[in-house]
Scaffold this active site. Structure first.
Site: not given
Ligand code: CMC
Length: 429
Positions: A307, A364
């Protein structure tokens, strides 16, 4: 307003106001920085940008805290109806019994879709996604609900808010029925918000569906948990659209579109697809987690994990996980995907990749298990999220509408494209 921050650029020092929120959050107000210095701030994906001051919802992502208008989500999930939570979010206070009854009556009176609109359902192809239907129908509704495009009074706003909340639920159920080529079911005046939705989803011409108290309670709680989440992608979209003084319906329809993506509201369906894929492939949880961690091209993300704001357990996930356990027990349903989800969660929480990045289950991860138990089909999952999130969108729209100093949202950019060049005639390209 608190202290000031000092910033030095090209040898000149600038004093920037520091804004302090109710819960002690600090922000540097850079709104005058460009005018003073020529510099903008750059924050791709708005990861560290406060886009507004808001009095609606508070999140402390490190501590795993979520409150609507000051009330902890845990208390609201246990005690509040979705309609009360919506009134709290939109008008700022828990409704008195008289206010609650008045608004519930408005919801009941405004629950049916105008008959002119019914024919629109037939114009969508059978495979149209219900989120596409929903966003189109919300825009169509505006013309039916308001004499003009804009809301002109508090009374008109209340009516529009009630109509939107109530009819979006009817539109969602009707989209499902149209997709199944079944007759659309009319709302009933005597049923509560969640019961009415289940009634419209599952009643057949030859059999009235009477939702169980467990099912209605679980759906009510799911909707309360989704009702707002401060400046998430869809709510920010609603605010962006609203900032141009677009009407409530246009702003909410834009919110539906933003919610649709798998990184946002679409994640609840993506989690179930992921669990089904793991089961069908016969891969072990360890193998799947290894694929996620590999980050190779095409490697999946662990859907329902991570998140932008929570770097700790999403408090909604804790509540939903327990509710999924309880609901399946009470309904005497077993779901192999729930066992798989538990196994996947345990594997991720014990793995340094997820621990070091502070990736925890989000709302989710388990919500799809509850929706499946309620009989909601997969392509309706994100629609359920949209029905739930509508109070937050309406509350945020109203917060802007009520602010006479509101300016249009207009972020800046740093241009990194070609420098100036001359037109090339087509035969020379
Ligand atoms: N699986 C694998 N790796 C992950 C995931 C995941 N679900 N989420 C984040 N990471 C990794 C990401 O690749 C990054 O790695 P590195 O440091 O090596 O580059 C690190 O963790 C930090 O992530 P981030 O880039 O800061 O994440 P973000 O804030 O840009 O994105 C997110 C947040 C929710 C889009 C992402 O965690 C994600 O894609 N999760 C899966 C989709 C999901 O469950 N979404 C629902 C969110 S909650 C309800 C809503 O908002 O609707």
């Amino acid at each position: 307003m608190g202290d000031t921050a000092k910033l030095e650029l090209d040898g000149t020092a600038y004093e920037l106001p520091v804004v302090v929120g109710t819960e002690g959050e600090h922000a540097v107000d850079i709104s005058k920085l460009r005018a003073q210095s020529g510099y903008i701030t750059l924050d791709d994906g708005y990861g560290n940008t406060g886009s507004c001051e808001s009095a609606i919802t508070f999140i402390d992502g490190d501590a795993g805290i979520l409150r609507y208008r000051g009330y902890p989500i845990e208390q609201l999930a246990e005690k509040s109806t979705f309609v009360e939570a919506a009134q709290l979010l939109i008008w700022g206070e828990l409704p008195t019994p008289a206010q609650r009854d008045h608004f519930s009556a408005l919801l009941a009176e405004n629950s049916a879709i105008p008959s002119d609109m019914l024919r629109h359902f037939g114009a969508f192809p059978a495979h149209a996604h219900p989120m596409a239907i929903m966003s189109g129908m919300i825009n169509a509704l505006q013309g039916h609900d308001l004499p003009g495009i804009h809301i002109e009074s508090d009374g008109e706003f209340e009516l529009a808010a009630a109509s939107l909340l109530s009819k979006v639920r009817t539109i969602a159920a009707a989209a499902y029925k149209a997709h199944k080529s079944e007759p659309i079911v009319w709302p009933r005046y005597d049923l509560g918000f969640a019961e009415n939705f289940l009634h419209m989803m599952f009643t057949q011409p030859y059999r009235e569906h009477v939702p169980s108290a467990e099912a209605a309670r679980a759906l009510n709680m799911m909707l309360v948990l989704h009702a707002d989440h401060e400046q998430n992608c869809s709510t920010s979209t609603v605010r962006m659209v609203a900032s141009s003084q677009a009407n409530l319906y246009a702003s909410a329809a834009a919110g539906v579109c933003a919610l649709w993506g798998p990184l946002h509201g679409g994640a609840n369906a993506a989690v179930i697809e992921m669990l089904e894929e793991i089961r069908a492939s016969g891969a072990s949880v360890t193998e799947y987690v290894a694929r996620v961690k590999s980050k190779e091209a095409g490697a999946p993300k662990l859907m329902g994990f991570g998140h932008r704001v929570y770097r700790n357990f999403d408090p909604r996930a804790k509540i939903i996980k327990k509710a999924a356990d309880d609901l399946l027990d009470r309904m005497h349903v077993t779901d192999p995907l729930l066992d798989l989800a538990r196994e996947l969660e345990a594997a991720a929480l014990a793995d340094d990749y997820f621990v070091s990045r502070k990736l925890y289950p989000n709302v989710d991860f388990y919500s799809g298990i509850i929706l499946r138990a309620l009989g909601i089909p997969l392509d309706m999952f994100t629609v359920m999220f949209a029905i739930g999130r509508l109070p937050g969108w309406i509350a945020n729209w109203k917060e802007m509408y009520d602010n006479p100093a509101q300016r249009i949202y207009r972020p800046r950019q740093i241009y990194v494209g070609s420098g100036q060049r001359d037109w090339v005639p087509s035969e020379e390209r």
